[in-house]
Design a protein around this motif. Structure first.
Motif, PDB file in Angstrom:
ATOM      1  N   VAL A   7       2.280  51.741  17.053  1.00 45.41           N
ATOM      2  CA  VAL A   7       1.198  52.617  17.470  1.00 45.41           C
ATOM      3  C   VAL A   7       1.447  54.035  16.978  1.00 45.41           C
ATOM      4  O   VAL A   7       0.552  54.706  16.473  1.00 45.41           O
ATOM      5  N   ALA A   8       2.692  54.505  17.112  1.00 46.07           N
ATOM      6  CA  ALA A   8       3.010  55.859  16.670  1.00 46.07           C
ATOM      7  C   ALA A   8       2.853  55.985  15.168  1.00 46.07           C
ATOM      8  O   ALA A   8       2.314  56.965  14.659  1.00 46.07           O
ATOM      9  N   ALA A   9       3.328  54.989  14.441  1.00 51.88           N
ATOM     10  CA  ALA A   9       3.248  55.049  12.983  1.00 51.88           C
ATOM     11  C   ALA A   9       1.812  55.026  12.496  1.00 51.88           C
ATOM     12  O   ALA A   9       1.480  55.569  11.451  1.00 51.88           O
ATOM     13  N   LEU A  10       0.923  54.401  13.257  1.00 54.46           N
ATOM     14  CA  LEU A  10      -0.486  54.372  12.886  1.00 54.46           C
ATOM     15  C   LEU A  10      -1.210  55.639  13.309  1.00 54.46           C
ATOM     16  O   LEU A  10      -2.405  55.788  13.093  1.00 54.46           O
ATOM     17  N   GLN A  85      -6.529  51.365   9.563  1.00 59.55           N
ATOM     18  CA  GLN A  85      -5.501  51.810   8.643  1.00 59.55           C
ATOM     19  C   GLN A  85      -4.811  50.615   7.998  1.00 59.55           C
ATOM     20  O   GLN A  85      -4.859  49.496   8.511  1.00 59.55           O
ATOM     21  N   VAL A  86      -4.163  50.882   6.883  1.00 63.78           N
ATOM     22  CA  VAL A  86      -3.525  49.824   6.105  1.00 63.78           C
ATOM     23  C   VAL A  86      -2.064  49.660   6.512  1.00 63.78           C
ATOM     24  O   VAL A  86      -1.338  50.642   6.679  1.00 63.78           O
ATOM     25  N   PRO A  99       1.963  53.331   5.112  1.00 65.08           N
ATOM     26  CA  PRO A  99       1.908  54.482   4.213  1.00 65.08           C
ATOM     27  C   PRO A  99       1.234  55.689   4.862  1.00 65.08           C
ATOM     28  O   PRO A  99       0.694  55.592   5.962  1.00 65.08           O
ATOM     29  N   GLY A 100       1.309  56.818   4.153  1.00 60.74           N
ATOM     30  CA  GLY A 100       0.625  58.020   4.606  1.00 60.74           C
ATOM     31  C   GLY A 100       1.506  58.900   5.456  1.00 60.74           C
ATOM     32  O   GLY A 100       2.662  58.568   5.767  1.00 60.74           O
ATOM     33  N   PRO A 101       0.993  60.080   5.865  1.00 61.53           N
ATOM     34  CA  PRO A 101       1.749  61.009   6.707  1.00 61.53           C
ATOM     35  C   PRO A 101       2.210  60.331   7.982  1.00 61.53           C
ATOM     36  O   PRO A 101       1.444  59.646   8.652  1.00 61.53           O
ATOM     37  N   GLY A 102       3.481  60.501   8.311  1.00 63.34           N
ATOM     38  CA  GLY A 102       4.025  59.876   9.509  1.00 63.34           C
ATOM     39  C   GLY A 102       4.261  58.392   9.353  1.00 63.34           C
ATOM     40  O   GLY A 102       4.522  57.686  10.329  1.00 63.34           O
TER      41      GLY A 102
END
Length: 283
Positions: A7-10, A85-86, A99-102
């Protein structure tokens, strides 16, 4: 921890930090009446790479809905859409790459955020360059755990954390404050942080500044700019930022009891891992 990682990573989990508005966790969002989540029309056939990808995501958070899954442009991975999100999942279902910020690379078998492991080592090296005497320390007589907290006198969450400082001390947690004026170098916020670090009694000056928003103007040779720059380099996105002794980021504001539970768990896991390493070395 498993639910939190994904959840945090998303990006759906608030760090309870002042530079970012608090957001509800994805699992706590209540959809509008009559709304149904977009989910897979049919579960992939058991034993396929697609099915392993779905299982890997569900293992981290059973309540997350996978909207689609299929071939990825990255060889050896499947591509899933989760919460808009992917997420890339290795064909064997073990590794998840967000991927992406965070973003993060997560080992689903051990529940380790491998990206955080790499960043933690970098953070400890950077923090070691700040002299011990430049930290404002609140500590119980015999601390069980010590955390580093990047703080700001203008931040509401920072003020909340400090207003509960006695609760952290009662939990055996020492807090070593570093300065991160979130409004930037040269701002009024920055000048207040400098005044705190130049005070004869830094602990009292910090406490007063957080309680009232005011601090007596002072200037001196100080390391506030150095601390601010290091805060940026360790990946700070909001204040407060809590770091464990090994450099692991523990989030923004975390209540004392919850922080103690997290630190105890980390210590137990490290003891287990060290024991396993020692046993392997003696085999």
């Amino acid at each position: 921890m498993k639910r939190t990682l994904l959840v945090a990573a998303l990006g759906a989990l608030s760090l309870s930090a002042c530079a970012k508005s608090p957001e509800p966790a994805a699992a706590d969002v209540v959809p509008p009446t009559g709304a149904t989540p977009a989910t897979l029309a049919a579960r992939p056939a058991a034993g396929t790479a697609d099915a392993r990808a779905v299982d890997a995501i569900k293992q981290l958070n059973p309540r997350i809905e996978v909207e689609s899954v299929g071939a990825a442009p990255l060889p050896g991975f499947r591509e899933a859409i989760v919460g808009g999100q992917v997420v890339y999942v290795s064909d064997d279902g073990r590794y998840l790459f967000l991927p992406g910020p965070g973003g993060a690379l997560i080992d689903g078998k051990t529940d380790r955020n491998l990206t955080e492991v790499a960043l933690a080592g970098m953070r400890t090296r950077l923090l070691a360059t700040i002299p011990d005497g430049e930290r404002i320390v609140f500590s119980p007589p015999n601390p069980v755990h010590t955390v580093t907290v990047f703080t700001d006198v203008e931040c509401g969450y920072c003020r909340k954390l400090h207003s509960e400082i006695d609760q952290y001390l009662a939990q055996g947690i020492a807090i070593e404050y570093l300065a991160f004026p979130r409004m930037g170098i040269g701002s009024e916020d920055f000048d207040k942080m400098v005044s705190v670090w130049c005070a004869d009694d830094r602990k009292q000056a910090l406490t007063d500044a957080k309680a009232t928003g005011k601090v007596k103007d002072r200037d001196c040779n100080n390391t506030v700019t150095m601390q601010y720059n290091i805060g940026q380099r360790v990946g700070l996105t909001g204040t407060p930022m809590i770091l464990a002794e090994d450099g692991t980021q523990l989030g923004g504001y975390v209540p004392a009891k919850a922080l103690r539970e997290t630190l105890d768990k980390m210590a137990a896991e490290k003891t287990t891992a060290d024991g396993a390493t020692a046993s392997a070395g003696g085999a």
